[in-house]
Design a protein around this motif. Structure first.
Motif, PDB file in Angstrom:
ATOM      1  N   ILE A   1       0.858  -1.177   0.000  1.00  0.00           N
ATOM      2  CA  ILE A   1       0.000   0.000   0.000  1.00  0.00           C
ATOM      3  C   ILE A   1       0.897   1.231   0.000  1.00  0.00           C
ATOM      4  CG2 ILE A   1      -1.745   1.295   1.258  1.00  0.00           C
ATOM      5  CD1 ILE A   1      -2.640  -1.397   2.470  1.00  0.00           C
ATOM      6  N   ASP A   2       0.699   2.091  -0.978  1.00  0.00           N
ATOM      7  CA  ASP A   2       1.488   3.316  -1.075  1.00  0.00           C
ATOM      8  C   ASP A   2       0.858   4.388  -0.196  1.00  0.00           C
ATOM      9  OD1 ASP A   2       3.072   5.464  -1.741  1.00  0.00           O
ATOM     10  OD2 ASP A   2       2.482   5.515  -3.842  1.00  0.00           O
ATOM     11  N   VAL A   3       1.562   4.801   0.846  1.00  0.00           N
ATOM     12  CA  VAL A   3       1.061   5.838   1.745  1.00  0.00           C
ATOM     13  C   VAL A   3       1.805   7.162   1.552  1.00  0.00           C
ATOM     14  CG1 VAL A   3       0.169   4.256   3.484  1.00  0.00           C
ATOM     15  CG2 VAL A   3       2.534   5.037   3.632  1.00  0.00           C
ATOM     16  N   THR A   4       2.531   7.251   0.428  1.00  0.00           N
ATOM     17  CA  THR A   4       3.230   8.486   0.115  1.00  0.00           C
ATOM     18  C   THR A   4       2.211   9.595  -0.115  1.00  0.00           C
ATOM     19  OG1 THR A   4       4.941   7.183  -1.002  1.00  0.00           O
ATOM     20  CG2 THR A   4       4.888   9.548  -1.467  1.00  0.00           C
ATOM     21  N   PRO A   5       2.392  10.744   0.528  1.00  0.00           N
ATOM     22  CA  PRO A   5       1.423  11.825   0.320  1.00  0.00           C
ATOM     23  C   PRO A   5       1.535  12.388  -1.099  1.00  0.00           C
ATOM     24  CG  PRO A   5       3.249  12.608   1.655  1.00  0.00           C
ATOM     25  CD  PRO A   5       3.448  11.125   1.453  1.00  0.00           C
ATOM     26  N   THR A   6       0.415  12.865  -1.623  1.00  0.00           N
ATOM     27  CA  THR A   6       0.463  13.580  -2.901  1.00  0.00           C
ATOM     28  C   THR A   6       1.105  14.940  -2.630  1.00  0.00           C
ATOM     29  OG1 THR A   6      -1.669  14.663  -2.618  1.00  0.00           O
ATOM     30  CG2 THR A   6      -1.680  12.459  -3.649  1.00  0.00           C
ATOM     31  N   TRP A   7       1.424  15.660  -3.711  1.00  0.00           N
ATOM     32  CA  TRP A   7       2.021  16.985  -3.507  1.00  0.00           C
ATOM     33  C   TRP A   7       1.042  17.931  -2.831  1.00  0.00           C
ATOM     34  CZ3 TRP A   7       6.850  17.537  -3.057  1.00  0.00           C
ATOM     35  CH2 TRP A   7       7.742  16.774  -3.793  1.00  0.00           C
ATOM     36  N   GLY A   8      -0.235  17.764  -3.084  1.00  0.00           N
ATOM     37  CA  GLY A   8      -1.230  18.592  -2.407  1.00  0.00           C
ATOM     38  C   GLY A   8      -1.261  18.329  -0.913  1.00  0.00           C
ATOM     39  N   GLU A   9      -1.204  17.060  -0.550  1.00  0.00           N
ATOM     40  CA  GLU A   9      -1.176  16.696   0.873  1.00  0.00           C
ATOM     41  C   GLU A   9       0.113  17.191   1.521  1.00  0.00           C
ATOM     42  OE1 GLU A   9      -3.830  12.670   0.208  1.00  0.00           O
ATOM     43  OE2 GLU A   9      -1.661  12.566   0.095  1.00  0.00           O
ATOM     44  N   PHE A  10       1.217  17.073   0.782  1.00  0.00           N
ATOM     45  CA  PHE A  10       2.496  17.579   1.278  1.00  0.00           C
ATOM     46  C   PHE A  10       2.420  19.089   1.492  1.00  0.00           C
ATOM     47  CE2 PHE A  10       6.529  19.664   0.571  1.00  0.00           C
ATOM     48  CZ  PHE A  10       7.358  19.003   1.466  1.00  0.00           C
ATOM     49  N   GLY A  11       1.811  19.801   0.542  1.00  0.00           N
ATOM     50  CA  GLY A  11       1.689  21.251   0.654  1.00  0.00           C
ATOM     51  C   GLY A  11       0.899  21.660   1.881  1.00  0.00           C
ATOM     52  N   ARG A  12      -0.187  20.938   2.137  1.00  0.00           N
ATOM     53  CA  ARG A  12      -1.001  21.230   3.331  1.00  0.00           C
ATOM     54  C   ARG A  12      -0.184  21.009   4.597  1.00  0.00           C
ATOM     55  NH1 ARG A  12      -5.476  17.758   2.830  1.00  0.00           N
ATOM     56  NH2 ARG A  12      -4.269  16.224   3.941  1.00  0.00           N
ATOM     57  N   MET A  13       0.565  19.908   4.648  1.00  0.00           N
ATOM     58  CA  MET A  13       1.388  19.605   5.821  1.00  0.00           C
ATOM     59  C   MET A  13       2.489  20.661   6.002  1.00  0.00           C
ATOM     60  SD  MET A  13       3.853  16.307   6.458  1.00  0.00           S
ATOM     61  CE  MET A  13       4.895  16.773   5.087  1.00  0.00           C
ATOM     62  N   TYR A  14       3.156  21.008   4.895  1.00  0.00           N
ATOM     63  CA  TYR A  14       4.237  21.977   4.962  1.00  0.00           C
ATOM     64  C   TYR A  14       3.721  23.333   5.446  1.00  0.00           C
ATOM     65  CZ  TYR A  14       8.456  24.487   3.693  1.00  0.00           C
ATOM     66  OH  TYR A  14       9.598  25.245   3.738  1.00  0.00           O
ATOM     67  N   THR A  15       2.561  23.744   4.944  1.00  0.00           N
ATOM     68  CA  THR A  15       1.970  25.019   5.361  1.00  0.00           C
ATOM     69  C   THR A  15       1.667  25.012   6.853  1.00  0.00           C
ATOM     70  OG1 THR A  15       1.052  25.378   3.171  1.00  0.00           O
ATOM     71  CG2 THR A  15       0.046  26.612   4.984  1.00  0.00           C
ATOM     72  N   ARG A  16       1.095  23.933   7.329  1.00  0.00           N
ATOM     73  CA  ARG A  16       0.792  23.848   8.763  1.00  0.00           C
ATOM     74  C   ARG A  16       2.060  23.911   9.600  1.00  0.00           C
ATOM     75  NH1 ARG A  16      -4.055  19.373   8.764  1.00  0.00           N
ATOM     76  NH2 ARG A  16      -5.626  20.787   7.955  1.00  0.00           N
TER      77      ARG A  16
END
Length: 75
Positions: free
Chosen positions: A5-20
């Motif tokens: 199972i690939d649990v790598t975040p998408t770039w959108g999910e990464f962007g949300r995490m990085y912003t937080r």
């Protein structure tokens, strides 16, 4: 056979995490993610460089992916 199972975040999910992380001033975590931000910016520039050669179908796919990823980031 074991499925992966690939649990790598998408770039959108990464962007949300990085912003937080940035908004909460998690400086150490942000520094650790610099190379990932660099990859995202390089990928954006690469897309910009080739998009004029896209077919209508490719334009549609790219636009749909961008819309989904921006939605994940609250836009």
């Amino acid at each position: 056979m074991l499925e992966k199972i690939d649990v790598t975040p998408t770039w959108g999910e990464f962007g949300r995490m990085y912003t937080r992380l940035a908004e909460s001033q998690e400086v150490k975590a942000i520094r650790e993610l610099r190379s990932e931000v660099a990859k995202a910016m390089a990928a954006a520039e690469a897309l910009k460089a080739v998009q004029q050669s896209f077919t209508e179908e490719q334009h549609s796919i790219a636009a749909n992916v961008m819309a989904v990823e921006l939605t994940k980031q609250g836009y």
